[in-house]
Design a protein around this motif. Structure first.
Motif, PDB file in Angstrom:
ATOM      1  N   PRO A 102     130.163-118.563  -8.141  1.00 20.94           N
ATOM      2  CA  PRO A 102     130.117-118.189  -6.722  1.00 20.94           C
ATOM      3  C   PRO A 102     130.332-116.695  -6.515  1.00 20.94           C
ATOM      4  O   PRO A 102     129.707-116.081  -5.660  1.00 20.94           O
ATOM      5  CB  PRO A 102     131.258-118.990  -6.098  1.00 20.94           C
ATOM      6  N   GLY A 103     131.213-116.102  -7.348  1.00 19.05           N
ATOM      7  CA  GLY A 103     131.486-114.667  -7.204  1.00 19.05           C
ATOM      8  C   GLY A 103     130.219-113.844  -7.383  1.00 19.05           C
ATOM      9  O   GLY A 103     129.926-112.930  -6.604  1.00 19.05           O
ATOM     10  N   VAL A 104     129.444-114.176  -8.405  1.00 14.79           N
ATOM     11  CA  VAL A 104     128.208-113.432  -8.678  1.00 14.79           C
ATOM     12  C   VAL A 104     127.197-113.668  -7.559  1.00 14.79           C
ATOM     13  O   VAL A 104     126.549-112.740  -7.066  1.00 14.79           O
ATOM     14  CB  VAL A 104     127.629-113.859 -10.051  1.00 14.79           C
ATOM     15  N   LEU A 105     127.107-114.924  -7.136  1.00 18.27           N
ATOM     16  CA  LEU A 105     126.172-115.255  -6.065  1.00 18.27           C
ATOM     17  C   LEU A 105     126.485-114.459  -4.797  1.00 18.27           C
ATOM     18  O   LEU A 105     125.610-113.872  -4.151  1.00 18.27           O
ATOM     19  CB  LEU A 105     126.314-116.755  -5.787  1.00 18.27           C
ATOM     20  N   HIS A 106     127.773-114.423  -4.485  1.00 18.20           N
ATOM     21  CA  HIS A 106     128.227-113.690  -3.311  1.00 18.20           C
ATOM     22  C   HIS A 106     127.812-112.217  -3.434  1.00 18.20           C
ATOM     23  O   HIS A 106     127.286-111.622  -2.491  1.00 18.20           O
ATOM     24  CB  HIS A 106     129.752-113.824  -3.234  1.00 18.20           C
ATOM     25  N   ALA A 113     120.106-109.930  -1.331  1.00 16.26           N
ATOM     26  CA  ALA A 113     119.309-111.156  -1.444  1.00 16.26           C
ATOM     27  C   ALA A 113     119.389-111.884  -0.101  1.00 16.26           C
ATOM     28  O   ALA A 113     120.421-111.847   0.574  1.00 16.26           O
ATOM     29  CB  ALA A 113     119.863-112.032  -2.560  1.00 16.26           C
ATOM     30  N   ASP A 114     118.284-112.505   0.312  1.00 18.56           N
ATOM     31  CA  ASP A 114     118.244-113.058   1.665  1.00 18.56           C
ATOM     32  C   ASP A 114     118.759-114.494   1.732  1.00 18.56           C
ATOM     33  O   ASP A 114     119.209-114.939   2.775  1.00 18.56           O
ATOM     34  CB  ASP A 114     116.801-113.021   2.191  1.00 18.56           C
ATOM     35  N   ASP A 115     118.647-115.219   0.626  1.00 20.26           N
ATOM     36  CA  ASP A 115     119.000-116.633   0.688  1.00 20.26           C
ATOM     37  C   ASP A 115     119.248-117.121  -0.728  1.00 20.26           C
ATOM     38  O   ASP A 115     118.899-116.435  -1.689  1.00 20.26           O
ATOM     39  CB  ASP A 115     117.823-117.414   1.304  1.00 20.26           C
ATOM     40  N   PHE A 116     119.844-118.294  -0.895  1.00 22.37           N
ATOM     41  CA  PHE A 116     119.901-118.865  -2.232  1.00 22.37           C
ATOM     42  C   PHE A 116     119.761-120.373  -2.151  1.00 22.37           C
ATOM     43  O   PHE A 116     120.065-120.988  -1.131  1.00 22.37           O
ATOM     44  CB  PHE A 116     121.197-118.470  -2.953  1.00 22.37           C
ATOM     45  N   VAL A 117     119.245-120.949  -3.233  1.00 19.89           N
ATOM     46  CA  VAL A 117     119.131-122.398  -3.336  1.00 19.89           C
ATOM     47  C   VAL A 117     119.666-122.778  -4.713  1.00 19.89           C
ATOM     48  O   VAL A 117     119.348-122.118  -5.704  1.00 19.89           O
ATOM     49  CB  VAL A 117     117.650-122.847  -3.239  1.00 19.89           C
ATOM     50  N   PRO A 118     120.493-123.818  -4.805  1.00 21.37           N
ATOM     51  CA  PRO A 118     120.972-124.231  -6.127  1.00 21.37           C
ATOM     52  C   PRO A 118     119.835-124.883  -6.920  1.00 21.37           C
ATOM     53  O   PRO A 118     118.886-125.392  -6.330  1.00 21.37           O
ATOM     54  CB  PRO A 118     122.068-125.244  -5.806  1.00 21.37           C
ATOM     55  N   TYR A 119     119.952-124.810  -8.250  1.00 19.33           N
ATOM     56  CA  TYR A 119     118.977-125.483  -9.114  1.00 19.33           C
ATOM     57  C   TYR A 119     119.712-126.574  -9.864  1.00 19.33           C
ATOM     58  O   TYR A 119     120.808-126.317 -10.348  1.00 19.33           O
ATOM     59  CB  TYR A 119     118.345-124.481 -10.090  1.00 19.33           C
ATOM     60  N   PRO A 120     119.177-127.774 -10.018  1.00 27.24           N
ATOM     61  CA  PRO A 120     117.880-128.279  -9.549  1.00 27.24           C
ATOM     62  C   PRO A 120     117.743-128.212  -8.027  1.00 27.24           C
ATOM     63  O   PRO A 120     118.716-128.462  -7.319  1.00 27.24           O
ATOM     64  CB  PRO A 120     117.887-129.736 -10.013  1.00 27.24           C
TER      65      PRO A 120
END
Ligand SMILES: Nc1ncnc2c1ncn2[C@@H]1O[C@H](COP(=O)(O)OP(=O)(O)O)[C@@H](O)[C@H]1O
Ligand SMILES: [Mg+2]
Length: 417
Positions: A102-106, A113-120
């Motif tokens: 989460p830290g990196v994503l944040h 970055a405008d948005d994120f989606v988890p994978y899968p």
């Protein structure tokens, strides 16, 4: 799928790219991209992406899907560079994240970055992101129903009249007045060749509602402008504006609630100055709270409208404002007190109360704005000025009269007639 956007020129124009160490690790993303875009997408290796995007012209790609897993966390510099280049090229970025902390994503979202989606990828998630990107684009650039949009054009040759509007208590009708005054200034412009240029600045950075009242999107560029006013220039200011009905330029409040002190006096002065040079009238919707930069706006103002109602709350706040302005040596002579939902002409006892209020505060109440009843709420909810849905509304007529007189005064000052 187009194997490498970088390597080959494809007949079908590519509108999006995946970027990853190895796209085969993200086969569900491949499927979703194919469903959403058919052939019109490509894939870039992570280490070549920044260089490739750098060569692109702005607007060639709609978005990139940056697919990352935990291994990529070791190479954040490369990823940050891709985000920076994409932002610069105005390409939207969605992070597709598998086991990214989460830290990196944040941090990546903060980088731009405008948005994120988890994978899968959850069912339909990529489509939703693409829809959101397209809607944002539409709102920013094309004309949604009711709100005409065309790019704001700077002129730099104006010397605008600065008209802040300050509600002395919440809900007294300041924003409604500011929005409709701005629109009436546009609508009563007589010169067809060189129509009056009007700009409405929503400086209520927390709960500003000009965007609601005019059905305009809250653009990211407003936040960017406010977060870094030191790099603001005429272009970035004009780009943050939206145009209502092809005529009224509006700086809406940002999407998220921001502290009112996100900007300081100097930032506000610069913004007003750019607006002044590019518009004939600059209407500013002020927050009710007095802040460090209120003084800057008062100094820049030609007329400072203070809106109130006929009640104790407004009376006491008016007294406070007057005291504060006197003690700080602020230009009280610019303040025009306006009584909203004023009693009707025939309401003798109401009129007597207005007189008593003015006397007890030792002010002139020069502007009496009538109650426009339900039509006003309807206009607000529809996202249009009152004139557009109820031309004969008494409140509209009063604001229209004011706009015409402001045109006349300005004209006679300019021409000396
Ligand atoms: N003169 C008026 N007649 C009828 N309704 C009004 C009038 N002035 C404001 N309103 C309504 O009051 C509400 C609050 O107005 P708003 O302008 O948002 O207040 P403020 O900005 O002072 O908090 C809105 O729903 C608006 O439609
Ligand atoms: Mg308001």
């Amino acid at each position: 799928m187009t194997s490498s956007a970088a390597a080959q020129a494809e007949p079908a124009p590519i509108s999006a790219c995946t970027i990853s160490r190895d796209v085969q690790n993200f086969d569900l993303l491949i499927e979703d991209m194919e469903t959403a875009l058919g052939e019109a997408w490509g894939d870039l290796p992570l280490n070549e992406a920044a260089a490739f995007l750098t060569q692109l012209e702005s607007g060639m790609l709609e978005f990139v899907a940056l697919a990352l897993d935990s291994e990529d966390e070791d190479d954040l510099a490369t990823i940050n560079e891709i985000i920076a280049v994409a932002k610069e090229r105005k390409i939207k970025i969605v992070i597709i994240a598998e086991d990214v902390t989460p830290g990196v994503l944040h941090q990546l979202l903060r980088q731009g970055a405008d948005d994120f989606v988890p994978y899968p990828l959850p069912e339909g998630a990529l489509d939703e992101v693409i829809d959101r990107f397209r809607t944002a684009e539409d709102l920013a650039e094309k004309a949604p129903a009711g709100a005409g949009q065309s790019p704001a054009r700077p002129t730099g040759d104006r010397d605008g009249v600065i008209l802040p509007v300050h509600g002395l208590a919440g809900g007294v009708g300041a924003t409604n007045f500011a929005v409709n005054l701005a629109w009436e200034l546009v609508a009563s412009s007589k010169n067809k060749e060189d129509p009056t240029r009007v700009c409405l600045l929503d400086f209520d950075f927390q709960f500003g509602s000009t965007s609601t009242y005019l059905d305009l999107a809250r653009k990211d560029s407003v936040y960017e402008l406010l977060a870094d006013t030191s790099s603001m220039d005429t272009d970035s200011f004009m780009q943050a504006l939206q145009v209502y009905n092809d005529r009224l330029h509006v700086l809406t409040a940002p999407a998220d609630v921001l502290p009112l002190d996100i900007v300081g006096p100097e930032d506000i002065e610069r913004m007003i100055e750019v607006a002044r040079l590019n518009f004939d009238f600059v209407v500013i919707d002020m927050p009710t709270t007095l802040v460090a930069w209120s003084e800057s706006v008062m100094h820049a103002a030609h007329v400072y409208f203070a809106l109130m109602e006929l009640d104790m709350r407004s009376a006491q706040n008016a007294l406070r404002l007057i005291r504060a302005m006197k003690s700080e040596d602020l230009p009280l002579e610019k303040v025009r007190f306006a009584l909203n939902r004023a009693p009707k002409f025939t309401d003798m006892s109401g009129k007597a109360r207005v007189k008593r209020m003015a006397e007890s505060l030792d002010i002139d109440i020069e502007l009496l704005l009538p109650d426009g009843l339900k039509q006003v709420d309807q206009a607000c909810d529809h996202g249009t000025p009152i004139a557009e849905i109820a031309g004969k509304n008494p409140l509209r007529k009063e604001i229209q009269k004011l706009a015409i007189s402001l045109h006349d005064i300005t004209h006679s000052e300019q021409t000396g007639i």
